[in-house]
Structures are given as C-alpha cells and as structure tokens.
Design a protein around this motif. Structure first.
Motif, PDB file in Angstrom:
ATOM      1  N   LEU A 118    -113.402  11.192  18.511  1.00 51.17           N
ATOM      2  CA  LEU A 118    -113.495  12.349  17.632  1.00 51.17           C
ATOM      3  C   LEU A 118    -113.641  11.912  16.175  1.00 51.17           C
ATOM      4  O   LEU A 118    -113.009  10.947  15.731  1.00 51.17           O
ATOM      5  CB  LEU A 118    -112.241  13.224  17.772  1.00 51.17           C
ATOM      6  CG  LEU A 118    -111.968  13.790  19.172  1.00 51.17           C
ATOM      7  CD1 LEU A 118    -110.699  14.632  19.147  1.00 51.17           C
ATOM      8  CD2 LEU A 118    -113.141  14.634  19.649  1.00 51.17           C
ATOM      9  N   ASN A 119    -114.499  12.649  15.440  1.00 51.67           N
ATOM     10  CA  ASN A 119    -114.646  12.376  14.012  1.00 51.67           C
ATOM     11  C   ASN A 119    -113.928  13.466  13.208  1.00 51.67           C
ATOM     12  O   ASN A 119    -113.254  14.348  13.768  1.00 51.67           O
ATOM     13  CB  ASN A 119    -116.120  12.274  13.627  1.00 51.67           C
ATOM     14  CG  ASN A 119    -116.908  13.538  13.976  1.00 51.67           C
ATOM     15  OD1 ASN A 119    -116.356  14.640  13.941  1.00 51.67           O
ATOM     16  ND2 ASN A 119    -118.182  13.377  14.319  1.00 51.67           N
ATOM     17  N   ARG A 120    -114.097  13.428  11.879  1.00 51.41           N
ATOM     18  CA  ARG A 120    -113.385  14.367  11.022  1.00 51.41           C
ATOM     19  C   ARG A 120    -113.751  15.821  11.319  1.00 51.41           C
ATOM     20  O   ARG A 120    -112.896  16.712  11.318  1.00 51.41           O
ATOM     21  CB  ARG A 120    -113.682  14.043   9.549  1.00 51.41           C
ATOM     22  CG  ARG A 120    -113.076  12.736   9.081  1.00 51.41           C
ATOM     23  CD  ARG A 120    -113.336  12.530   7.597  1.00 51.41           C
ATOM     24  NE  ARG A 120    -114.751  12.506   7.301  1.00 51.41           N
ATOM     25  CZ  ARG A 120    -115.257  12.445   6.068  1.00 51.41           C
ATOM     26  NH1 ARG A 120    -114.437  12.421   5.027  1.00 51.41           N
ATOM     27  NH2 ARG A 120    -116.563  12.412   5.878  1.00 51.41           N
ATOM     28  N   GLU A 121    -115.039  16.061  11.564  1.00 52.24           N
ATOM     29  CA  GLU A 121    -115.468  17.437  11.797  1.00 52.24           C
ATOM     30  C   GLU A 121    -114.904  17.990  13.110  1.00 52.24           C
ATOM     31  O   GLU A 121    -114.627  19.193  13.221  1.00 52.24           O
ATOM     32  CB  GLU A 121    -116.990  17.515  11.773  1.00 52.24           C
ATOM     33  CG  GLU A 121    -117.574  17.251  10.380  1.00 52.24           C
ATOM     34  CD  GLU A 121    -119.075  17.433  10.344  1.00 52.24           C
ATOM     35  OE1 GLU A 121    -119.661  17.719  11.418  1.00 52.24           O
ATOM     36  OE2 GLU A 121    -119.664  17.288   9.260  1.00 52.24           O
ATOM     37  N   HIS A 122    -114.743  17.121  14.115  1.00 49.76           N
ATOM     38  CA  HIS A 122    -114.133  17.567  15.368  1.00 49.76           C
ATOM     39  C   HIS A 122    -112.695  18.026  15.129  1.00 49.76           C
ATOM     40  O   HIS A 122    -112.261  19.084  15.632  1.00 49.76           O
ATOM     41  CB  HIS A 122    -114.152  16.438  16.406  1.00 49.76           C
ATOM     42  CG  HIS A 122    -115.535  16.085  16.870  1.00 49.76           C
ATOM     43  ND1 HIS A 122    -115.918  14.809  17.216  1.00 49.76           N
ATOM     44  CD2 HIS A 122    -116.637  16.863  17.040  1.00 49.76           C
ATOM     45  CE1 HIS A 122    -117.183  14.803  17.593  1.00 49.76           C
ATOM     46  NE2 HIS A 122    -117.643  16.055  17.507  1.00 49.76           N
ATOM     47  N   PHE A 123    -111.930  17.227  14.389  1.00 49.60           N
ATOM     48  CA  PHE A 123    -110.540  17.604  14.102  1.00 49.60           C
ATOM     49  C   PHE A 123    -110.477  18.877  13.269  1.00 49.60           C
ATOM     50  O   PHE A 123    -109.579  19.711  13.435  1.00 49.60           O
ATOM     51  CB  PHE A 123    -109.827  16.456  13.383  1.00 49.60           C
ATOM     52  CG  PHE A 123    -109.409  15.353  14.306  1.00 49.60           C
ATOM     53  CD1 PHE A 123    -108.468  15.574  15.309  1.00 49.60           C
ATOM     54  CD2 PHE A 123    -109.941  14.073  14.191  1.00 49.60           C
ATOM     55  CE1 PHE A 123    -108.078  14.561  16.173  1.00 49.60           C
ATOM     56  CE2 PHE A 123    -109.555  13.051  15.041  1.00 49.60           C
ATOM     57  CZ  PHE A 123    -108.621  13.290  16.044  1.00 49.60           C
TER      58      PHE A 123
END
Length: 312
Positions: A3-8
């Motif tokens: 997961l990247n920042r946008e997923h979180f």
C-alpha cells in the motif's frame, strides 16, 4: 500488493465516512498494518481536511519552483552570465536566476561542459612573430648544447633586472575562471602595477639561484652599477669555490649590458656571452625562464622584508 500513501488516505476517508473517531481509525490501521500504518498525526490531519470538506486524496499542487529548471532558457541564461563574468560564482548565479545549486551544477557540467581553472601566469603577452622567434632561438640553443646534455650548460648563468611591485596578489580561487570546452586555457600577465616598487637583478644557473642584487636608492640600471656592484658580486659567488670557473653569461641587450664599459669588464674577467635574440626586447634563456619567474614571484610575496633579506 504494497500500500502507498494514497491507499492509506482512502482507508482513512472510508473510516471517516463510517463515523469512526480519529483514535479508532488509528487503532484499526495499526492492528491491521502494524509499523506500515500511518502515524496518529497523519490520521488527525486527514480527518481535519475531510471535516473542512475536502474529498480528494491526491496531493494538491503547490506554488514555488517547478520540478525541473534545467530548460533551454535557463541554460542560455547561465551561458550569458559566464560570458559576461568569467569569475561568476554559484551563489551569484543562484541569486540572479533563482535556481538551485544542484540545477546550476547540472547546467554547467552536463549541458555547457564548462570547468573552472586557474589562469596561467606569463611574463609578457607576445605576438606570434615574437613567439616564433623565441621557439627558433630555443631550438638553436638545444642543438648547440646537445639537448641540454652538454657540460657547457653548467657554465650558463642567466641574469636580468626586474621591478618588484608591492601589491596584494589574487588567491588561486580568485584567479579561477570558467572556460568552455572549445576554448584555450586562460593566461594573464604576471605583474601588477603599484606605487611601491624596488628594482632588483637576479641571476640563476642550471642548479638554481645564484645571487640577487638590489639597487639601493637607484631608479635605473647603468654601466657603473652593473660593472662595479652587480657583476662583481655575482661572479664572486659563482667563482667562490673555483677561481677560474668558466662563465657563459646570458643577459639581454639593455644599454647597461652592451656598453663599452661592460664589454671591457667582461673581457677582463674572461666572461663569455651567450647568443641573444635579434630584436630589442627583454629575453630570458629557456634554461632559466621558469626558475626566474618562480623566484621573482616568491620575492614579491616577501616584499615587506626587503632589502635586508636580499643582501644576505
């Protein structure tokens, strides 16, 4: 899948819409993703953004410098700055064009292919004809003295008078200039003028410095000083250990060197003269020019201690 920042951010937005509190959202993320989960301050900041009505989880555009300033306009601007001032520094370019040091370095070395080097000091700016005459003379001397292997080179002594000026010389860093790839290396004349000066005569042989004679309270060299003070001191130093040592003197055709009085003195002392260049300018033997220039510059830097140190 990692997961990247946008997923979180999407998960935080989902929990916000579910009505979870900031702490409940953080605890849930922490239990599911452990050390990969965003911090509590990140969860708190995004809750604040969503409370203000934000719906996008993408980074907003920011004012300021573009991601890359290495564009043709900036490259040309740097080129013009260098042409206007070859001593221009990184900080001056940065202040003038508002670009980072990293971008300046990339423009200078990758796009303009320039490098900063020190100007080489030379005794005089010569014409092509004068340069050719010196080269021809050097070739003749090299042939005469068997490329420097002749024992006679140990008997050659080069002498000349020079004004020593008191001035603040440029540091190595101050004398560096930007040079483009297809340009010749820069040079500058050795001497800088000043009001405080002293005339000295220096003599050198193949093994280095022989003698330095200062003109006390004199402004010009004449035959009397040259034959009664200067040359006797030099010859005495050369023949200190070997009374009848052969001396081949190499000096220019200044009036004090070519006068009847000087010629008679040299003949009496059995001093031979080395061939000179034909045109009337100060010349220095190739055998002694490098040593002469270096020692004169060293003497210039010690100007405040003269003349006592020179007369020892």
């Amino acid at each position: 899948m990692e997961l990247n920042r946008e997923h979180f951010r999407a998960i935080i937005f989902h929990n916000f819409r579910r009505g979870l509190s900031r702490q409940e959202c953080f605890d849930e993320l922490n239990s599911l993703y452990s050390d990969k989960a965003p911090s509590y301050s990140t969860v708190k900041n995004w809750y604040n953004e969503f409370n203000r009505g934000r719906c996008s989880i993408q980074d907003e555009s920011r004012a300021g410098r573009p991601k890359s300033v290495v564009v043709p306009e900036k490259i040309n601007a740097v080129r013009e700055l260098i042409k206007q001032d070859r001593h221009v520094t990184y900080r001056e370019i940065e202040a003038s064009l508002d670009i980072s040091m990293t971008s300046i370095n990339k423009i200078l070395h990758e796009h303009l292919s320039v490098k900063k080097i020190c100007s080489r000091w030379i005794p005089h700016n010569l014409t092509n004809a004068q340069k050719k005459a010196r080269v021809d003379w050097c070739k003749e001397m090299l042939e005469k003295y068997i490329q420097g292997t002749s024992k006679a080179v140990y008997n050659i002594y080069t002498g000349d008078e020079s004004w020593i000026y008191a001035y603040e010389p440029e540091t190595k860093q101050q004398s560096t200039v930007w040079v483009f790839q297809d340009e010749a290396k820069p040079t500058k004349v050795v001497r800088g003028r000043s009001t405080s000066k002293q005339m000295i005569a220096c003599f050198f042989g193949i093994n280095g410095h022989v003698a330095t004679v200062a003109l006390e309270q004199r402004w010009t060299v004449n035959s009397e000083w040259y034959t009664t003070i200067c040359l006797p001191e030099v010859i005495g130093e050369i023949r200190k250990k070997q009374k009848n040592r052969r001396i081949i003197l190499h000096h220019d055709n200044a009036s004090s060197h070519t006068s009847t009085q000087t010629k008679a003195f040299l003949t009496e002392r059995k001093i031979e003269l080395m061939e000179r260049l034909s045109f009337q300018e100060k010349r220095k033997s190739r055998l002694g020019i490098d040593v002469f220039s270096e020692d004169v510059r060293d003497l210039t830097q010690n100007f405040n201690t003269m003349p006592e140190s020179w007369l020892k």
